[in-house]
Design an enzyme around this catalytic site. Structure first.
Site, short mmCIF file in Angstrom:
data_model
loop_
_atom_site.label_atom_id
_atom_site.label_comp_id
_atom_site.label_asym_id
_atom_site.label_seq_id
_atom_site.Cartn_x
_atom_site.Cartn_y
_atom_site.Cartn_z
N LYS A 51 -15.63 20.10 5.63
CA LYS A 51 -16.96 19.92 5.03
C LYS A 51 -17.97 20.86 5.70
O LYS A 51 -18.80 21.46 5.03
CB LYS A 51 -17.40 18.45 5.15
CG LYS A 51 -16.61 17.54 4.22
CD LYS A 51 -16.83 16.05 4.51
CE LYS A 51 -15.91 15.19 3.66
NZ LYS A 51 -15.99 13.76 3.98
N GLN A 95 -18.50 9.84 8.38
CA GLN A 95 -17.11 9.98 7.96
C GLN A 95 -16.38 8.64 8.08
O GLN A 95 -16.40 8.00 9.13
CB GLN A 95 -16.42 11.06 8.82
CG GLN A 95 -14.99 11.35 8.43
CD GLN A 95 -14.85 11.91 7.01
OE1 GLN A 95 -15.57 12.80 6.60
NE2 GLN A 95 -13.92 11.37 6.25
N ASP A 118 -23.34 10.50 0.09
CA ASP A 118 -22.03 9.97 -0.35
C ASP A 118 -22.21 8.95 -1.47
O ASP A 118 -21.23 8.49 -2.05
CB ASP A 118 -21.29 9.33 0.83
CG ASP A 118 -20.15 10.21 1.33
OD1 ASP A 118 -19.78 11.15 0.61
OD2 ASP A 118 -19.64 9.94 2.44
#
Ligand code: NAP
Length: 297
Positions: A51, A95, A118
């Site tokens: 990422k 994460q 997200d």
């Protein structure tokens, strides 16, 4: 058979984001993704590295904090609150998975909804389900929808069968596929969601016009479970050991038996190179969007 090439489509998305980021920079806006990684779980370490690399490719800045496995939940919340208030951080990514002593729902809901790139906090998910546009759609479902759109495969009026009711993929995707066309993305599909307690799974999978599989079981979906000319989206990422030239090597495979299915279907995603790169591209897209929202654009 059409290969739904997530690698190629994501490259195109990244090219256009690169231009958009340069335009934002000219206005003094610097998209910056704040990333929190907890512990040393190898796939998470790789995902974060990928990422960061993808952000760099398009000119998005990253600010990463790597915390010890035993970090207190309160410390994680403190960092998120600090970043919520920091105008230089556009979006925040924690994460997953987090260690079991940390309540991931509490963590996700500490992130400001306008920085929740997200799309997993209660406000963004709640808006998605209750018929209001969220600030951000979750990256993997969004990547799947964009991939289908790119190949002009519209969910409208189709029977979409999702195998897997996980929080990251199955559940939000089912809701995206139901969206009316008043939203940025049109769903208007008829949706069936299956899971580990679904009896006679093949009955449902073989009814699918569009079959999406997100279960994490290597090559689970076989040819006889899919109808002719179906569209298959394989979300699973599984590492298996195979013997090549008398050596054991690891190989990435999806949840579908790609080699057998490709003879039968209208279109299918490969693993790797299908949904994975689209997920990352959507994270970049959401981060650029966050930088605009937080700058009042
Ligand atoms: P998850 O939250 O663990 O959910 C897995 C789902 O699969 C559950 O709903 C489970 O049912 C269902 N399931 C398990 N075995 C099954 C079976 N034999 N038959 C029918 N359903 C079954 O996992 P996830 O986060 O959604 O991820 C699923 C897969 O997608 C994993 O391989 C993950 O690595 C991959 N993934 C890929 C990306 C990407 O960008 N490519 C992104 C996210 C996830 P129950 O609910 O009944 O337990």
């Amino acid at each position: 058979m059409i290969l739904l090439d997530g690698k190629e489509v994501s490259s195109k998305i990244k090219e256009s984001l690169k231009i958009e980021v340069a335009e934002l920079n000219a206005k003094g806006i610097v998209p910056n993704l704040g990333v929190i990684l907890v512990g040393e779980f190898p796939p998470s370490v790789i995902y974060v590295r990928n990422k960061e690399h993808a952000c760099k490719e398009v000119g998005i800045k990253t600010t990463t904090i790597h915390l010890k496995e035993n970090v207190a939940e309160s410390e994680l919340m403190r960092i998120i609150e600090e970043w919520n208030a920091n105008p230089k951080i556009s979006g925040i990514l924690v994460q997953m998975p987090l260690p079991p002593h940390i309540n991931h729902h509490r963590i996700l809901n500490t992130i400001l909804p306008t920085k929740d790139v997200d799309g997993l906090c209660n406000l963004n998910l709640g808006n998605l389900i209750s018929g209001r546009e969220p600030y951000f759609y979750p990256c993997t479902p969004l990547g799947i929808i964009e991939l289908l759109y790119y190949y002009q495969i519209t969910p409208r009026g189709r029977h979409c069968v999702i195998v897997g009711r996980g929080e990251l993929v199955g559940k939000p995707l089912a809701n995206m596929l139901l969206l009316k066309n008043i939203f940025q993305y049109e769903g208007n599909a008829t949706v069936t969601v299956c899971h580990s307690q679904t009896p006679n799974l093949s009955y449902y999978t073989s009814l699918a016009d569009i079959l999406i599989v997100a279960i994490g079981k290597p090559e689970f979906v076989k040819k006889e479970m899919v109808k002719d000319n179906a569209v298959v989206v394989d979300v699973g990422v599984n590492r298996i050991s195979v013997n090549k030239n008398n050596k054991n090597i690891t190989k990435l495979v999806g949840d579908c038996d790609f080699e057998a299915l490709k003879e039968k279907v209208y279109a299918i995603t490969p693993v790797p190179g299908g949904v994975g790169p689209m997920t990352v591209a959507m994270l970049l897209k959401n981060t650029v969007r966050a930088s605009k929202i937080n700058a009042g654009l």
